[in-house]
Write an enzyme that holds these catalytic residues in place. Sequence first.
Site, short mmCIF file in Angstrom:
data_model
loop_
_atom_site.label_atom_id
_atom_site.label_comp_id
_atom_site.label_asym_id
_atom_site.label_seq_id
_atom_site.Cartn_x
_atom_site.Cartn_y
_atom_site.Cartn_z
N HIS A 169 36.61 37.97 44.18
CA HIS A 169 38.20 38.03 42.42
C HIS A 169 39.27 36.94 42.63
O HIS A 169 40.11 36.82 41.68
CB HIS A 169 38.68 39.53 42.65
CG HIS A 169 37.14 39.80 42.21
ND1 HIS A 169 36.90 40.96 41.76
CD2 HIS A 169 36.01 40.74 42.87
CE1 HIS A 169 35.97 41.99 40.94
NE2 HIS A 169 35.30 41.43 42.01
N ASP A 172 46.32 33.21 40.16
CA ASP A 172 45.66 34.23 39.35
C ASP A 172 44.04 33.67 39.33
O ASP A 172 43.86 33.02 38.78
CB ASP A 172 46.03 34.68 38.58
CG ASP A 172 46.38 36.34 38.59
OD1 ASP A 172 45.84 37.13 39.78
OD2 ASP A 172 47.41 37.26 38.53
P1 ADQ Z 1 44.60 42.18 40.26
O1 ADQ Z 1 45.82 41.17 41.18
O2 ADQ Z 1 45.11 43.42 40.78
O3 ADQ Z 1 43.42 42.01 40.68
P2 ADQ Z 1 44.89 42.18 37.26
O4 ADQ Z 1 43.77 41.45 37.08
O5 ADQ Z 1 45.79 41.49 36.69
O6 ADQ Z 1 45.24 41.79 38.59
O7 ADQ Z 1 44.02 43.60 36.91
C1 ADQ Z 1 45.15 43.92 37.06
C2 ADQ Z 1 44.83 45.30 37.07
O8 ADQ Z 1 46.11 46.82 37.02
C3 ADQ Z 1 44.79 45.84 35.24
O9 ADQ Z 1 43.55 46.69 35.21
C4 ADQ Z 1 46.45 46.44 34.84
O10 ADQ Z 1 46.36 47.45 33.40
C5 ADQ Z 1 46.55 47.45 35.97
N1 ADQ Z 1 48.29 47.80 36.24
C6 ADQ Z 1 49.15 46.65 36.35
N2 ADQ Z 1 50.29 46.73 36.57
C7 ADQ Z 1 49.85 48.51 36.14
C8 ADQ Z 1 50.35 49.68 36.01
N3 ADQ Z 1 52.34 49.00 36.49
N4 ADQ Z 1 50.21 51.08 36.04
C9 ADQ Z 1 48.64 50.89 35.73
N5 ADQ Z 1 48.10 49.50 35.49
C10 ADQ Z 1 48.52 48.52 36.31
C11 ADQ Z 1 42.60 40.77 40.63
C12 ADQ Z 1 42.49 39.03 40.64
C13 ADQ Z 1 42.74 39.46 39.65
C14 ADQ Z 1 41.61 39.59 38.77
C15 ADQ Z 1 41.14 40.89 39.34
C16 ADQ Z 1 39.30 41.56 39.07
O11 ADQ Z 1 44.13 39.35 41.83
O12 ADQ Z 1 42.91 37.46 39.13
O13 ADQ Z 1 41.47 39.23 37.54
O14 ADQ Z 1 40.80 41.42 40.29
O15 ADQ Z 1 38.96 40.16 38.80
#
Ligand code: ADQ
Length: 464
Positions: free
Chosen positions: A163, A372
Amino acid sequence: MSQLASFVVVANRLPVDRVTASDGSVDWRTSPGGLVTALEPVMRQRGGAWIGWHGAADEQVAPFEHDGYSVVPVPLSAAEYEEYYEGFSNATLWPLYHDTVAFPEFHREWWDAYVTVNRRFAEAAAEAADEGATVWVQDYQLQLVPQMLRELRPDLRVGFFLHIPFPPIELFLQLPWRTEILEGLLGADLVGFQVPGGAANFLRLVRRQTGLKVERDRVQVTDSHASVSRAYPISIDTQGFADLANTPEVIAESEALLEELGHPKRIFLGVDRLDYTKGLRQRIRAMGELFEEGKLNPAEDVFLQVATPSRERVEEYKRLRDDIDLLVGRINSEVGGIGRPAIVYRHAGFPRQTMAAMYRIADVMVVTPLRDGMNLVAKEYVACHPNTGGALVLSEFAGAALELKQAYLVNPYDLNGMKAVLMQAATDPLKARERRMRALKKQVKANTIDHWADAFLGDLAGLD
Ligand code: ADQ
């Protein structure tokens, strides 16, 4: 466990969280998240098992059924949690795989714990899987599982998906255990990455480090086993998010939020896990300078930043939290009126409904990670925001930038460049913003989480 599974997902965490009621009774609730939403229907259909840690150290939990699939908890001791999870996964691999934006630490005890825990996960998967089953291993915490599993159960079809980014070879080679990790991954029939660059980095590394024959995306590992590496950009349940954002509850919540913020003319929004890869320091500085220079007016503009608490016991994350508190406090003490801060910052997680309400009202969504794998927040915003001229500012260094080409792309290391693009996104004519948003919406509608799972599993099933 009652019956062997023909489809097995192996991930560091289970897709369920334990909830203890006030009367002491225990229940398991599906935890929200893209991966869970994507894989749950597949599991139900195939009669699957999900193998992962249940979230409490030093505790054994028996397997149980949940929503039509088996949940197989893998225990971790408190020491393993520290060394395998906080240590090797999050203080060695995480920074190393994200361009070393923080300094990776190498400790031999952490590595030993990583091997031990990976073996435990592999053994649990080997025990749960039926003859010829498909096993899909997830992410950087479990990179040794594919090979361990192949040794235990050569009859299985093994897939692996990373991921996070797969780093350039020059960085990966720092890792004292580089050969072991490489061999671990090559145990999979199919290794999936977020972007083609990740697969290319991996194949280049294999070519250079092993004497194995590599033909295009296929590595001949032994006479009887080949491993294929390809990109599968992950996505979201686009329709689900769009529908949620249009429910009366979310619309009401977005109106309440606007009221609470004092009906600003323009809202800039940041949503992240509190992680040093997300570029929060640079983003907040850029926004702060725009307020200080009078380009943004605190009486009319607001920057709303929400950050979910994350990995709070890891040193680098503690430092980040303090830095952000300081930065936000300093900016707010210098610009903005009393009762009208320029930056509204909350260190908290929010329900998905509230996230949708925030996405609805954000005029400029600011997604500026230093690196990311993909970044789902960018896609969630596009799915949720009504097409009324919202704008997505997106880092070139997020995997999502390869698909969301119509976003306002920025280099988050270039503060002046970022400030200029933030202002452009906020002030471009409505028509220009709408045109970009239409193209972005088309992209996330055409590429959903179902497409991602189907593409990966379809390829895995079709390999010879
Ligand atoms: P993450 O690094 O966690 O994921 P991201 O893909 O942006 O990053 O996903 C974060 C998730 O958490 C989103 O669904 C978002 O809605 C939720 N979120 C963020 N802040 C929040 C808050 N304050 N309250 C509630 N929900 C919140 C890892 C990798 C990414 C990749 C994903 C999936 O680092 O690059 O996209 O896995 O493969």
